[in-house]
Design an enzyme around this catalytic site. Sequence first.
Site, short mmCIF file in Angstrom:
data_model
loop_
_atom_site.label_atom_id
_atom_site.label_comp_id
_atom_site.label_asym_id
_atom_site.label_seq_id
_atom_site.Cartn_x
_atom_site.Cartn_y
_atom_site.Cartn_z
N ARG A 284 0.82 -4.83 -5.57
CA ARG A 284 1.00 -6.10 -4.88
C ARG A 284 1.20 -7.13 -6.00
O ARG A 284 0.36 -7.23 -6.89
CB ARG A 284 -0.23 -6.41 -4.02
CG ARG A 284 -0.37 -5.35 -2.90
CD ARG A 284 -1.21 -5.84 -1.75
NE ARG A 284 -1.02 -4.96 -0.60
CZ ARG A 284 -1.85 -3.96 -0.28
NH1 ARG A 284 -2.91 -3.71 -1.02
NH2 ARG A 284 -1.61 -3.20 0.78
N ASP B 82 2.76 -0.73 11.68
CA ASP B 82 2.76 -2.09 12.23
C ASP B 82 4.06 -2.85 11.97
O ASP B 82 4.07 -4.08 11.95
CB ASP B 82 1.56 -2.87 11.64
CG ASP B 82 1.63 -2.99 10.12
OD1 ASP B 82 2.47 -2.30 9.50
OD2 ASP B 82 0.85 -3.76 9.55
N ASP C 245 0.03 2.03 8.57
CA ASP C 245 -0.44 1.20 9.68
C ASP C 245 0.45 1.26 10.92
O ASP C 245 0.02 0.88 12.01
CB ASP C 245 -0.56 -0.27 9.25
CG ASP C 245 -1.48 -0.45 8.04
OD1 ASP C 245 -2.37 0.39 7.86
OD2 ASP C 245 -1.30 -1.43 7.30
N ARG D 8 -5.08 -2.32 8.93
CA ARG D 8 -5.01 -3.75 8.67
C ARG D 8 -5.28 -4.53 9.96
O ARG D 8 -6.34 -4.38 10.51
CB ARG D 8 -3.67 -4.13 8.04
CG ARG D 8 -3.84 -5.37 7.18
CD ARG D 8 -2.57 -5.90 6.60
NE ARG D 8 -1.96 -4.99 5.66
CZ ARG D 8 -1.50 -5.35 4.47
NH1 ARG D 8 -1.66 -6.58 4.06
NH2 ARG D 8 -0.88 -4.49 3.69
N THR E 217 4.36 2.56 5.61
CA THR E 217 2.96 2.12 5.67
C THR E 217 2.22 2.99 6.68
O THR E 217 2.78 3.34 7.73
CB THR E 217 2.83 0.63 6.08
OG1 THR E 217 1.47 0.39 6.52
CG2 THR E 217 3.75 0.23 7.22
N ASP F 96 5.80 -5.04 5.91
CA ASP F 96 6.54 -6.28 6.20
C ASP F 96 6.41 -7.32 5.08
O ASP F 96 7.31 -8.14 4.89
CB ASP F 96 6.17 -6.86 7.57
CG ASP F 96 4.69 -7.07 7.74
OD1 ASP F 96 3.92 -6.79 6.80
OD2 ASP F 96 4.29 -7.51 8.84
N GLY G 114 0.83 -1.21 0.00
CA GLY G 114 0.00 0.00 0.00
C GLY G 114 0.86 1.25 0.00
O GLY G 114 1.89 1.29 0.68
P1 ADP Z 1 3.14 -4.58 2.64
O1 ADP Z 1 4.52 -4.52 2.10
O2 ADP Z 1 2.52 -3.23 2.75
O3 ADP Z 1 3.02 -5.42 3.89
P2 ADP Z 1 1.98 -6.76 1.08
O4 ADP Z 1 1.90 -7.71 2.22
O5 ADP Z 1 0.82 -6.68 0.16
O6 ADP Z 1 2.23 -5.24 1.54
O7 ADP Z 1 3.29 -7.11 0.25
C1 ADP Z 1 3.67 -6.36 -0.87
C2 ADP Z 1 4.29 -7.27 -1.89
O8 ADP Z 1 5.47 -7.87 -1.33
C3 ADP Z 1 3.45 -8.47 -2.33
O9 ADP Z 1 2.55 -8.17 -3.35
C4 ADP Z 1 4.50 -9.42 -2.83
O10 ADP Z 1 4.94 -9.07 -4.13
C5 ADP Z 1 5.62 -9.19 -1.84
N1 ADP Z 1 5.51 -10.17 -0.76
C6 ADP Z 1 4.65 -10.17 0.26
N2 ADP Z 1 4.80 -11.26 1.05
C7 ADP Z 1 5.81 -11.98 0.48
C8 ADP Z 1 6.47 -13.20 0.81
N3 ADP Z 1 6.12 -13.93 1.88
N4 ADP Z 1 7.46 -13.61 -0.01
C9 ADP Z 1 7.82 -12.88 -1.07
N5 ADP Z 1 7.26 -11.72 -1.43
C10 ADP Z 1 6.27 -11.27 -0.68
O1 F6P Z 2 -1.41 -1.38 4.64
C1 F6P Z 2 -2.04 -0.18 4.32
C2 F6P Z 2 -3.52 -0.40 4.12
O2 F6P Z 2 -4.10 0.84 3.77
C3 F6P Z 2 -4.25 -1.02 5.31
O3 F6P Z 2 -4.53 -0.09 6.33
C4 F6P Z 2 -5.46 -1.58 4.64
O4 F6P Z 2 -5.98 -2.71 5.35
C5 F6P Z 2 -4.95 -2.03 3.29
O5 F6P Z 2 -3.74 -1.32 3.06
C6 F6P Z 2 -5.91 -1.76 2.16
O6 F6P Z 2 -5.36 -2.30 1.01
P1 F6P Z 2 -5.93 -2.01 -0.46
O7 F6P Z 2 -5.30 -0.75 -0.94
O8 F6P Z 2 -5.48 -3.20 -1.23
O9 F6P Z 2 -7.41 -1.88 -0.39
#
Ligand code: ADP
Ligand code: F6P
Length: 324
Positions: free
Chosen positions: A76, A133, A131, A175, A129, A107, A15
């Site tokens: 993502r 978090d 969040d 989240r 982020t 993360d 995000g």
């Molecule tokens: P954030 O980085 O905000 O936590 P996501 O969890 O959606 O957001 O992760 C962002 C991107 O990072 C995912 O779309 C994917 O490409 C990559 N990613 C997430 N989790 C994993 C994982 N366990 N292993 C490898 N790549 C990951």
């Molecule tokens: O991680 C940032 C965040 O805005 C969260 O607070 C929320 O749950 C999520 O992303 C929303 O994701 P999306 O943009 O895919 O709707």
Amino acid sequence: MADKIKTIGVLTSGGDAPGMNAAIRAVTRTAIYNGIKVLGIRRGYNGLINGDISELNVRSVSGIIHRGGTILYTARCLEFKTLEGQKKAAERCREYGIDALVIIGGDGSFRGGKDMAAQGIPCVCIPGTIDNDIACSDYTIGFDTAMNTAVEMIDKLRDTTQSHDRCSVVEVMGRHAGYLALNTGIACGALVTVIPEVPCDVDHDIVKMMNDTRKTGKQHFIIIVAEGVGRAHDFAEIIEKKTGIESRATVLGHVQRGGSPSLRDRVAASRMGYHAVELLLQGQYNRVVAEKGQDIVDYDITEALTMNKSMDMDLVEIARIISL
Ligand code: ADP
Ligand code: F6P
């Protein structure tokens, strides 16, 4: 991997968050100042897999420190979660001469960084982020701006809630975490803030609170619900049924992710971006940049991903007591 870093790639992933641009700017300028070439990778790991990559110079990051969103776009990327996707991304790095990556995201994005490191591409991650978090860091880029946006919206909502003697249930992002909701709740004077980290009994913690404060003259109510707890509409329906007070639900939604970053976010992003490049210059790879108190520090990526963040229970208690 090159002995000395000559070229880095920078990407934003997951995000978006206000302040990501300030981080891209700091990374780019610190690297160029130190003689390192910078390649901007668009749409997170998608851009790495597809080769959506172009060089950044000191002027390509001009006029962005005050802009929300991310000039590199974000995404993502499901394909990147597969080993095949990660191998493709590493091959692409070699093709473009990318010696190391700076990854700005949450993360999930850091897990991707760890996978890239396993493929022989070192990385440094920066927490971005709304969040807040990320366990190893007190602060994540975007948190302050998002809280201020939420506060501004809820202040407006209070006007109409008060005029109608109603209850407004407001759903705030975060989240699975309640940091955004809790701080926003304190700043807006919410009667109750429901967060995932603290169990909530609707009858005792919400309905009784409303009835008790009604006896002391309270006629309108702001209840904040972190999205990780449930839907504002469901809470509003139950509250109206149990109290007889007309209730409305408002979902703040993605407005919380937008807008010009606050001073706090611009400065945090600038410091973290600078620190990330300094780590690469010192040959310290696979680290997560973090804020601890007043300092910018860093942790090994594997250690960072196993850490847990606890809720500030003093803040929870303060929120409860001063809302009476
Ligand atoms: P954030 O980085 O905000 O936590 P996501 O969890 O959606 O957001 O992760 C962002 C991107 O990072 C995912 O779309 C994917 O490409 C990559 N990613 C997430 N989790 C994993 C994982 N366990 N292993 C490898 N790549 C990951
Ligand atoms: O991680 C940032 C965040 O805005 C969260 O607070 C929320 O749950 C999520 O992303 C929303 O994701 P999306 O943009 O895919 O709707």
